[in-house]
Motif scaffolding. Sequence first.
Motif, PDB file in Angstrom:
ATOM      1  N   LEU A  22      12.701  -2.329  39.684  1.00 35.36           N
ATOM      2  CA  LEU A  22      13.450  -3.496  40.820  1.00 35.36           C
ATOM      3  C   LEU A  22      12.451  -2.861  42.062  1.00 35.36           C
ATOM      4  O   LEU A  22      11.602  -3.298  42.772  1.00 35.36           O
ATOM      5  CB  LEU A  22      14.200  -3.514  41.557  1.00 35.36           C
ATOM      6  N   GLY A  23      11.734  -1.748  42.199  1.00 33.85           N
ATOM      7  CA  GLY A  23      11.152  -0.964  42.323  1.00 33.85           C
ATOM      8  C   GLY A  23      11.384  -0.022  44.318  1.00 33.85           C
ATOM      9  O   GLY A  23      12.964  -0.897  44.417  1.00 33.85           O
ATOM     10  N   ILE A  31      20.419  -4.080  56.302  1.00 36.19           N
ATOM     11  CA  ILE A  31      20.386  -2.770  56.569  1.00 36.19           C
ATOM     12  C   ILE A  31      18.818  -2.360  56.733  1.00 36.19           C
ATOM     13  O   ILE A  31      18.592  -2.230  55.138  1.00 36.19           O
ATOM     14  CB  ILE A  31      21.954  -2.297  56.481  1.00 36.19           C
ATOM     15  N   ALA A  32      18.611  -1.281  57.042  1.00 36.79           N
ATOM     16  CA  ALA A  32      16.894  -0.550  56.590  1.00 36.79           C
ATOM     17  C   ALA A  32      17.531   0.020  55.620  1.00 36.79           C
ATOM     18  O   ALA A  32      18.647   1.343  56.083  1.00 36.79           O
ATOM     19  CB  ALA A  32      16.780   0.137  57.552  1.00 36.79           C
ATOM     20  N   LEU A  33      17.270   0.286  55.023  1.00 34.28           N
ATOM     21  CA  LEU A  33      17.165   1.641  53.543  1.00 34.28           C
ATOM     22  C   LEU A  33      16.190   2.895  53.622  1.00 34.28           C
ATOM     23  O   LEU A  33      15.057   2.074  53.006  1.00 34.28           O
ATOM     24  CB  LEU A  33      17.686   1.322  52.153  1.00 34.28           C
ATOM     25  N   PRO A  34      16.259   3.422  53.228  1.00 31.06           N
ATOM     26  CA  PRO A  34      15.417   4.931  53.537  1.00 31.06           C
ATOM     27  C   PRO A  34      14.887   4.730  51.905  1.00 31.06           C
ATOM     28  O   PRO A  34      15.488   4.068  50.828  1.00 31.06           O
ATOM     29  CB  PRO A  34      15.747   6.053  54.482  1.00 31.06           C
ATOM     30  N   ARG A  35      13.608   4.815  51.916  1.00 30.84           N
ATOM     31  CA  ARG A  35      12.889   4.737  50.735  1.00 30.84           C
ATOM     32  C   ARG A  35      13.199   5.899  49.963  1.00 30.84           C
ATOM     33  O   ARG A  35      13.069   5.443  48.812  1.00 30.84           O
ATOM     34  CB  ARG A  35      11.331   4.129  50.402  1.00 30.84           C
ATOM     35  N   SER A  36      13.140   6.501  50.706  1.00 26.78           N
ATOM     36  CA  SER A  36      13.470   8.223  49.800  1.00 26.78           C
ATOM     37  C   SER A  36      14.998   7.455  49.049  1.00 26.78           C
ATOM     38  O   SER A  36      15.110   8.220  48.238  1.00 26.78           O
ATOM     39  CB  SER A  36      14.093   9.046  50.133  1.00 26.78           C
ATOM     40  N   LEU A  37      15.797   7.029  49.595  1.00 26.36           N
ATOM     41  CA  LEU A  37      17.119   6.665  48.791  1.00 26.36           C
ATOM     42  C   LEU A  37      16.783   5.817  47.690  1.00 26.36           C
ATOM     43  O   LEU A  37      17.846   5.998  46.805  1.00 26.36           O
ATOM     44  CB  LEU A  37      18.383   6.093  50.142  1.00 26.36           C
ATOM     45  N   GLN A  39      14.461   5.398  45.508  1.00 29.75           N
ATOM     46  CA  GLN A  39      13.851   5.866  45.081  1.00 29.75           C
ATOM     47  C   GLN A  39      15.384   6.671  44.422  1.00 29.75           C
ATOM     48  O   GLN A  39      14.667   6.937  43.317  1.00 29.75           O
ATOM     49  CB  GLN A  39      12.798   6.337  45.482  1.00 29.75           C
ATOM     50  N   MET A  40      15.495   7.343  44.454  1.00 32.57           N
ATOM     51  CA  MET A  40      16.314   8.008  43.975  1.00 32.57           C
ATOM     52  C   MET A  40      17.532   7.870  43.850  1.00 32.57           C
ATOM     53  O   MET A  40      17.681   8.154  42.031  1.00 32.57           O
ATOM     54  CB  MET A  40      17.709   8.970  45.535  1.00 32.57           C
ATOM     55  N   ALA A  41      17.817   6.039  44.079  1.00 29.55           N
ATOM     56  CA  ALA A  41      18.629   5.598  43.104  1.00 29.55           C
ATOM     57  C   ALA A  41      17.928   4.322  41.970  1.00 29.55           C
ATOM     58  O   ALA A  41      18.432   4.936  40.490  1.00 29.55           O
ATOM     59  CB  ALA A  41      19.121   4.176  44.472  1.00 29.55           C
ATOM     60  N   THR A  42      16.386   4.042  42.008  1.00 33.80           N
ATOM     61  CA  THR A  42      16.228   3.872  40.684  1.00 33.80           C
ATOM     62  C   THR A  42      15.416   4.599  39.891  1.00 33.80           C
ATOM     63  O   THR A  42      15.254   4.671  38.355  1.00 33.80           O
ATOM     64  CB  THR A  42      14.817   2.797  41.202  1.00 33.80           C
TER      65      THR A  42
END
Length: 406
Positions: A22-23, A31-37, A39-42
């Motif tokens: 999904l990227g 809700i502003a989701l941190p990109r690092s979070l 990336q950690m999930a994906t």
Amino acid sequence: MTATRVPRTVGVVWALLALNTLGSAGAKTVIALPRSLIQMATMGALVAAFALALAVNLRLRFRPSAFVFLLTLLLVPSVISSVHLEVGYGALFRCARLALFVGTLWLLSRWWDGGLTFVRYHVRMYFAVLCLVAAGLVVAPGTAMPEYYGGRLVGALWPLTPPQIGQYAAVVIGLTVLLLVGRRVDRTGAVVVVVPSLVLLLMTHTRTATLGLLIGLVLAIGSLVMTSAAARRFFAWAVVCASVAAVVFSAALRAWFLRGQSQENFSNLTGRAKVWDALLGTPRTLGEEVFGTGLGDKSFDGLPIDSSWLAVYHEQGLLGLVLVSGILLVLGGVALLRPPSLPRACAIFLISYCALSSYTEVGLGDASAYLLHLALAASLLAVPAPAPAPPVPDVPRHHVPRWARR
């Protein structure tokens, strides 16, 4: 021939692979989701997918697959070009991600038997993503259709771009229609999936996904016309409806297709041609020509490349182009050699969709939804494993004729 029983865990692994693709970059969310979070999930989903696949296939049983073998070879130019760190340490991270992705596919290949089990996994996962997009549209319509994307539908709860949503909707629609033609799903179930997916596709204004859906379905259903009365009826009705729509709604269709762009902007493929010309005009060393510059974010001078072929050439060189071309040629050739069937039709749809989308979308050279679509096509084209021979019962000696005991 017999179908292999697929453990339920395999469906979870397939969903985790889809989640990984999904990227992490896209539209602004409610809700502003941190990109690092994200990336950690994906990336965590990919690691979990590999671990679960290994747990259900501890004996490391694989099915021969030219598709996964070519993907494994694609790691060679990816690693060779990335070790120079021209695009930073992120290149090595992307190589590790691609290696885990390919390794998981090898572990899952044990259950590739030409059946439709993985098609159902695919449709359920991406339809769930579309439901998430629809939920974001209901919760925050302004965020889901922002002005900076020209009012096109984006992901308001997860950062998804219009081309991504269009791709998922097109694949879900195409596979569901084929399952309906093959009578593997009832009409009510098909309508529940196809109608909302089609609405979301139209709201994205994604031309590539729409053309890929139409051309892919024409080729797939055309492969069933000679052997399926349902396919012939569906094909005839589709031609009639398309002809009527082309006459009655020609102005609306033209306006939707142009998306308010000028003729010059449309002819330049929304500015893509300028990036492509600059990329091709850049001087390269022999090593960069053969192996590329390393796995990056599919951009050139800060602008998206938006072409799988040029992205592969830029990042994995001519060797990468040869391998990616081999993947599509092998899958297409095998699909042409298979006898007409519903799994073959689904594979033809996926292959043709990915081939057409590759012109203006990236993803054939790295772990992506497009490679997952092609992996599904490879599973549909796999030959079922032969059934084991039944054991020969032991016959007591006193039941054996005397002349046969000698």
